[in-house]
Design a protein around this motif. Structure first.
Motif, short mmCIF file in Angstrom:
data_model
loop_
_atom_site.label_atom_id
_atom_site.label_comp_id
_atom_site.label_asym_id
_atom_site.label_seq_id
_atom_site.Cartn_x
_atom_site.Cartn_y
_atom_site.Cartn_z
N GLN A 278 -3.25 -40.56 2.03
CA GLN A 278 -4.09 -39.61 1.29
C GLN A 278 -3.87 -38.17 1.77
O GLN A 278 -3.74 -37.93 2.97
CB GLN A 278 -5.56 -39.95 1.49
N LYS A 279 -3.86 -37.26 0.83
CA LYS A 279 -3.78 -35.85 1.17
C LYS A 279 -5.10 -35.42 1.78
O LYS A 279 -6.16 -35.79 1.30
CB LYS A 279 -3.49 -35.04 -0.10
N LYS A 280 -5.02 -34.64 2.86
CA LYS A 280 -6.23 -34.22 3.56
C LYS A 280 -6.53 -32.76 3.25
O LYS A 280 -5.69 -31.88 3.49
CB LYS A 280 -6.02 -34.42 5.06
N ILE A 281 -7.71 -32.53 2.69
CA ILE A 281 -8.12 -31.21 2.23
C ILE A 281 -9.25 -30.67 3.12
O ILE A 281 -10.28 -31.32 3.28
CB ILE A 281 -8.65 -31.26 0.77
N GLY A 282 -9.05 -29.48 3.67
CA GLY A 282 -10.11 -28.81 4.42
C GLY A 282 -10.90 -27.92 3.49
O GLY A 282 -10.31 -27.14 2.73
N LEU A 283 -12.21 -28.03 3.52
CA LEU A 283 -13.08 -27.22 2.66
C LEU A 283 -13.68 -26.08 3.47
O LEU A 283 -14.41 -26.31 4.44
CB LEU A 283 -14.20 -28.09 2.08
N TYR A 284 -13.34 -24.86 3.08
CA TYR A 284 -13.79 -23.66 3.78
C TYR A 284 -14.76 -22.95 2.83
O TYR A 284 -14.36 -22.31 1.88
CB TYR A 284 -12.56 -22.81 4.09
N ASP B 35 -0.18 -16.13 -2.81
CA ASP B 35 1.09 -16.25 -2.10
C ASP B 35 1.10 -17.37 -1.05
O ASP B 35 2.07 -17.52 -0.32
CB ASP B 35 1.43 -14.92 -1.40
N TYR B 36 0.02 -18.12 -0.97
CA TYR B 36 -0.09 -19.22 0.01
C TYR B 36 -0.09 -20.56 -0.73
O TYR B 36 -1.02 -20.86 -1.46
CB TYR B 36 -1.40 -19.09 0.80
N ASP B 37 0.97 -21.33 -0.51
CA ASP B 37 1.10 -22.61 -1.22
C ASP B 37 0.01 -23.62 -0.86
O ASP B 37 -0.33 -24.48 -1.66
CB ASP B 37 2.46 -23.25 -0.93
N HIS B 38 -0.50 -23.55 0.36
CA HIS B 38 -1.43 -24.59 0.84
C HIS B 38 -2.87 -24.11 0.96
O HIS B 38 -3.70 -24.77 1.58
CB HIS B 38 -0.93 -25.15 2.17
N ILE B 39 -3.15 -22.94 0.38
CA ILE B 39 -4.53 -22.44 0.36
C ILE B 39 -4.90 -22.19 -1.10
O ILE B 39 -4.19 -21.47 -1.80
CB ILE B 39 -4.69 -21.14 1.18
N GLN B 40 -5.98 -22.83 -1.55
CA GLN B 40 -6.37 -22.76 -2.96
C GLN B 40 -7.81 -22.26 -3.10
O GLN B 40 -8.67 -22.63 -2.30
CB GLN B 40 -6.32 -24.17 -3.59
N PRO B 41 -8.08 -21.46 -4.13
CA PRO B 41 -9.47 -21.11 -4.42
C PRO B 41 -10.16 -22.27 -5.12
O PRO B 41 -9.51 -23.06 -5.80
CB PRO B 41 -9.35 -19.91 -5.37
N SER B 42 -11.47 -22.39 -4.93
CA SER B 42 -12.22 -23.45 -5.61
C SER B 42 -13.56 -22.92 -6.09
O SER B 42 -14.28 -22.25 -5.35
CB SER B 42 -12.46 -24.63 -4.65
N ASN B 43 -13.89 -23.27 -7.33
CA ASN B 43 -15.20 -22.92 -7.90
C ASN B 43 -16.03 -24.17 -8.12
O ASN B 43 -16.92 -24.20 -8.96
CB ASN B 43 -15.02 -22.16 -9.22
N ILE B 44 -15.74 -25.22 -7.34
CA ILE B 44 -16.35 -26.54 -7.54
C ILE B 44 -17.88 -26.49 -7.53
O ILE B 44 -18.54 -27.25 -8.23
CB ILE B 44 -15.82 -27.56 -6.49
N GLU B 45 -18.46 -25.54 -6.78
CA GLU B 45 -19.92 -25.49 -6.70
C GLU B 45 -20.56 -24.75 -7.87
O GLU B 45 -21.77 -24.84 -8.04
CB GLU B 45 -20.36 -24.85 -5.37
N VAL C 188 -4.30 -24.83 8.21
CA VAL C 188 -3.20 -25.57 7.56
C VAL C 188 -2.04 -25.76 8.53
O VAL C 188 -1.45 -26.84 8.59
CB VAL C 188 -2.73 -24.83 6.29
N GLU C 189 -1.72 -24.72 9.28
CA GLU C 189 -0.53 -24.77 10.13
C GLU C 189 -0.72 -25.51 11.45
O GLU C 189 0.23 -26.06 11.99
CB GLU C 189 -0.03 -23.33 10.42
N PHE C 190 -1.95 -25.53 11.98
CA PHE C 190 -2.16 -26.08 13.32
C PHE C 190 -3.14 -27.23 13.38
O PHE C 190 -3.72 -27.51 14.42
CB PHE C 190 -2.61 -24.96 14.27
N SER C 191 -3.36 -27.90 12.24
CA SER C 191 -4.16 -29.12 12.23
C SER C 191 -3.45 -30.11 11.32
O SER C 191 -2.36 -29.81 10.82
CB SER C 191 -5.58 -28.84 11.71
N ASP C 192 -4.05 -31.26 11.10
CA ASP C 192 -3.40 -32.23 10.21
C ASP C 192 -3.85 -32.08 8.76
O ASP C 192 -3.64 -32.97 7.93
CB ASP C 192 -3.61 -33.66 10.71
#
Length: 195
Positions: free
Chosen positions: A2-8, A67-77, A27-31
């Motif tokens: 499973q892909k692991k997503i950190g929620l900030y 410009d960051y492939d592994h950082i995404q904006p989210s409006n989920i809330e 993203v760079e220094f954790s799993d």
């Protein structure tokens, strides 16, 4: 696997280089495979004059992260009932994205108030928590010391605050190095924080 997503989570009012440095470090220094920057909606009952409308803050996060492939904006809330609780957002995300494994990202200062969060035991039972350092004199509560679900990362300490940026803009200070270029342009073009 499973892909692991950190929620900030944050109001990101405005998003700044400190936020990006932390998200990128995670993203760079954790799993974590990705970090989603979850823009917290404006609580209609607690409308703050300095808090920009949801769509403007989301737009700035889009501009900051493009410009960051592994950082995404989210409006989920944005579509969830208010006031919103993290435990409810996590349940909603698990239901919507069963293929992902979610974790929380928070500052050390927030960790000390985690026991006040709604159903914090459920959060700690089911989700990992990644903690970045903040300058704080508070001693970490015993229940969070050496907790198997809490990982403290040796991330850079970021003492840039959105409050500082808003006040600097209001006072006509040049603070462009603290903001992604496109975010500064958006703030300037829209005349945000100047009054």
């Amino acid at each position: 696997m499973q892909k692991k997503i950190g929620l900030y989570f944050g109001t990101f009012n405005p998003v700044h280089m400190g936020h990006l440095a932390i998200a990128n470090h995670m993203v760079e220094f954790s799993d974590l495979d990705e970090v989603w920057m979850v823009v917290t909606p404006l609580n209609p009952l607690k409308k703050k004059r300095t808090l920009l409308e949801d769509h403007h803050r989301l737009e700035m996060v889009y501009l900051a992260t493009e410009d960051y492939d592994h950082i995404q904006p989210s409006n989920i809330e944005f579509g969830l009932p208010q006031p919103n609780y993290t435990v409810n957002t996590l349940a909603h995300l698990e239901e919507k994205y069963p293929e992902y494994n979610f974790a929380l990202i928070m500052g050390e200062d927030n960790l000390n108030t985690l026991h006040k969060w709604k159903n914090h035991e459920v959060i700690l039972e089911r989700f990992e928590v990644f903690v970045y350092p903040r300058i704080t004199s508070a001693v970490l509560k015993d229940e969070f010391q050496n907790h198997p679900k809490i990982t403290k990362l040796d991330a850079p300490i970021m003492e840039i605050s959105s409050t500082f940026i808003r006040n600097a803009v209001k006072n006509g200070k040049r603070i462009t190095p603290l903001l992604p270029h496109k975010v500064w342009e958006y703030i300037d073009e829209m005349n945000f924080y100047k009054l």
